[in-house]
Structures are given as C-alpha cells and as structure tokens.
Design a protein around this motif. Sequence first.
Motif, PDB file in Angstrom:
ATOM      1  N   UNK A  45       0.464  -1.275  -0.304  1.00  0.00           N
ATOM      2  CA  UNK A  45       0.073   0.058  -0.248  1.00  0.00           C
ATOM      3  C   UNK A  45       0.879   1.162   0.333  1.00  0.00           C
ATOM      4  N   UNK A  46       1.672   1.667   0.436  1.00  0.00           N
ATOM      5  CA  UNK A  46       2.894   2.406   0.780  1.00  0.00           C
ATOM      6  C   UNK A  46       3.757   2.588  -0.331  1.00  0.00           C
ATOM      7  N   UNK A  47       4.093   3.806  -0.831  1.00  0.00           N
ATOM      8  CA  UNK A  47       4.894   4.191  -1.962  1.00  0.00           C
ATOM      9  C   UNK A  47       5.066   5.394  -2.410  1.00  0.00           C
ATOM     10  N   UNK A  48       5.419   6.249  -3.397  1.00  0.00           N
ATOM     11  CA  UNK A  48       5.335   6.836  -4.390  1.00  0.00           C
ATOM     12  C   UNK A  48       3.158   7.511  -4.319  1.00  0.00           C
ATOM     13  N   UNK A  49       3.125   6.279  -4.804  1.00  0.00           N
ATOM     14  CA  UNK A  49       1.706   6.856  -5.049  1.00  0.00           C
ATOM     15  C   UNK A  49       0.933   5.673  -3.001  1.00  0.00           C
ATOM     16  N   UNK A  50      -0.622   6.351  -2.625  1.00  0.00           N
ATOM     17  CA  UNK A  50      -0.411   6.007  -1.565  1.00  0.00           C
ATOM     18  C   UNK A  50      -1.715   4.507  -2.256  1.00  0.00           C
ATOM     19  N   UNK A  51      -1.856   3.380  -1.407  1.00  0.00           N
ATOM     20  CA  UNK A  51      -3.228   2.643  -1.448  1.00  0.00           C
ATOM     21  C   UNK A  51      -3.904   2.305  -0.017  1.00  0.00           C
ATOM     22  N   UNK A  52      -4.967   2.822  -0.202  1.00  0.00           N
ATOM     23  CA  UNK A  52      -5.842   2.118   0.865  1.00  0.00           C
ATOM     24  C   UNK A  52      -6.048   0.730   1.265  1.00  0.00           C
ATOM     25  N   UNK A  53      -5.919   0.361   2.333  1.00  0.00           N
ATOM     26  CA  UNK A  53      -4.790  -1.255   2.429  1.00  0.00           C
ATOM     27  C   UNK A  53      -6.575  -1.730   1.927  1.00  0.00           C
ATOM     28  N   UNK A  54      -7.577  -0.688   2.621  1.00  0.00           N
ATOM     29  CA  UNK A  54      -8.888  -2.182   1.304  1.00  0.00           C
ATOM     30  C   UNK A  54      -8.663  -1.910   0.283  1.00  0.00           C
ATOM     31  N   UNK A  55      -8.026  -0.747   0.038  1.00  0.00           N
ATOM     32  CA  UNK A  55      -8.137  -1.344  -2.023  1.00  0.00           C
ATOM     33  C   UNK A  55      -6.576  -2.605  -2.322  1.00  0.00           C
ATOM     34  N   UNK A  56      -6.023  -2.861  -1.615  1.00  0.00           N
ATOM     35  CA  UNK A  56      -4.921  -3.104  -1.563  1.00  0.00           C
ATOM     36  C   UNK A  56      -5.757  -4.693  -2.199  1.00  0.00           C
ATOM     37  N   UNK A  57      -6.988  -5.537  -0.617  1.00  0.00           N
ATOM     38  CA  UNK A  57      -6.735  -6.426  -0.440  1.00  0.00           C
ATOM     39  C   UNK A  57      -8.383  -6.132  -1.796  1.00  0.00           C
ATOM     40  N   UNK A  58      -9.204  -5.689  -1.794  1.00  0.00           N
ATOM     41  CA  UNK A  58     -10.101  -5.804  -3.386  1.00  0.00           C
ATOM     42  C   UNK A  58      -9.285  -6.261  -4.296  1.00  0.00           C
TER      43      UNK A  58
END
Length: 360
Positions: A45-58
């Motif tokens: 999830x964490x990087x230059x483009x941050x993603x929500x944890x829920x979206x990662x699992x989705x």
Amino acid sequence: MIEIAESRPAATTTEAAAGRARVPYALVLTLLGIAVVVTATAGIAIGSVRLPFGEVWGILLHRIFPALVEPTWTPVRETIVMDVRVPRVLLCGVVGAGLSVCGMALQALVRNPLADPMLLGVSSGATVGAVLVMVLNVSLLGAFSLPLAAFGGALAALLLVYFLASAKGRMTTMRLVLSGVATGEVLSAVASYLIITSGDPRKAESALRWMLGGLAGTTWDLLWIPAGAVLAGTAVLLGVSRPLNLLLAGEEAAAALGLNVHRFRAALFVLIALMIGAIVAVSGSIGFVGLMMPHVVRLLVGADHRRALPAVALLGAAFLIAADLAARSVTAPEEIPIGILTALVGGPFFLWLMRRKAAR
C-alpha cells in the motif's frame, strides 16, 4: 574471527529446549503470521502512490476471484499493485525467510550462536559474478544474466571453500569456517577492484548498490527460482530436524546416537550454500538477518528445530518486508540499500550478543 563453540552437556536436549518456550507455540505462529500479513499489506500500500489497505485487498481478491469483488479502482492502480509491489514484497518475504532458516541451521551445524549465512564466502562469490556482469555489460541472457552470473559465482565460491577445507576426504568445522572467511575476504577484494577499475561511474554505482543489497526492479520472473530454492531447502531442513537437534547435545553425543556428523554436515553445508546462492543472486548481499532472527525465535519457542524453523521463516519474512518498506520510505523518493538498514540493526545486536555470550 568466529570461535567454534565448546561442546555442551548432553543434557541440552530437544525436550529441555522446548520446555523453555515462554509463549504457547500456536500463539507465536499466529502472531508471526499476522505480522507477515500486516507488513506485506503495508509494503504493497505504501509508496510513491499510496493506496488504502482495503483497496489493496480488493485488487488482490479480484485477481484471484474476479466475481467476488467489483473493481472500483483504475487499471493503473491495479498494475502498480500486481506488477510492481506484490512481486517485490513476495521476494522480500522469500529472502528474509531463506536467510533466517539458513542462519538457524548454520548455527546448529557449527555450534556457534554468532554464525551467519554469509560465513561460507558464498555471498562474496555471488557478488563477484554479479559485478562482472555489470562492469563488462554482459546481456547474453537478458534480465537473467545478472542472477545467473551471481548464482554461478556462488557455486564457484562453494567449490573453492570445500577444496580448501577438505583434507584426506574429511572436513572439520574449524577448517570450513576459516576457509569460508578467507575466501570471502579475497572475493570481496576482487569485487572492489573490479568496481574501482571499471572506468564507468554509472556501472560502479550500480555494482556498489547491488553489493549493499536491494530489491528494486523485482519482477515475477525473478521470484520463482529463489522461492523454489527456499521452499525446497526449508522442507529438507524440517525433515532433518532431529539430526540438527542432536548436534545441540555435542558431536560425541550425536555420533553415539548414530549420526554420521561429518557426512551430515557436508550435505547440509551444500544445501545451505545453494539456498544462499539463489537468494543473493536476486537480492544482493544482505547481512545480519540470519544472525538475528534465530536468536529471537529461540527466546520465544526454544531450540527444537521442528518448532523453530517455521517460526524463524515467518519472523524473517516479516522483518525483511518491514526493512524494505523503511528503505524506500525514509528518504523517499530516494531508496536506501536494504543492506545498510539491516547492518544498522544487526551491528548493535551482534555486539550485544557477543557481550551476553562472554558474560555467560
């Protein structure tokens, strides 16, 4: 210089080691498994483009079970997750688990708590192979040129160490350790010489960063060989847990119980060297992971390898995923070689362990 540990009393048995476990084993494995999942999710999830944890699992669930989750994210985000971050996080877990498992087995084989997987000079051999490819700009095998050259260097270093350590068909731990340390120093000097004389600052910088360890640019193609080596090697080590436990009671006691110590050690050293070669070929030289993780696990579950090997694999995976996340986050957008962070943590740990051993 690594000192070979003195023989322990035969009373140091597997059952006694298991009895010293301070935390229920099932709880330890559960907590370590949760730690792997949490750190892996954060790493994706964490990087230059941050993603929500829920979206990662989705995204992950949609890729595995397309009908289960309706996509609400852009194709770019799915590409970032599946093609960039997931392979890197998985390789971090594989490398961390492999180094930790090799460290635990090696400490039992040489009966020294200060032993490290880089002890046999295999890492330095892999470094020479990789540096040669970078300096000479070899690309005959495309993206596989560097990992295959590193793996070939690791095997060559293993053969050299065995040739130097063998005498009349037998090999002692002392000769093996001394041969590994000496070979590693010579090969490290060779790699440094190649970098200095390369004449190309960009190649020299690339080779130096590889020597310090790193997992940038990981792809799915580079994941399978080290993953297969670590899984197969760990399975073999679990299968020989009892002989590893016997070595904790001393060579004489193990031999009295029917273990051919010299043959067993030789076979296990080859296995560990091959595992390390496959790991270093894709990650560079990452130190201290195989030194630290086994000691933490022994404090939690004891020294019985049947219990300790699965636990140390999980702990090593979680630790290196977290270290890689820190390496690419602390000075973002620049990335710190992961070997620097593990050395900053492992150096003080090594000194504490050495003082603790001396106090005893």
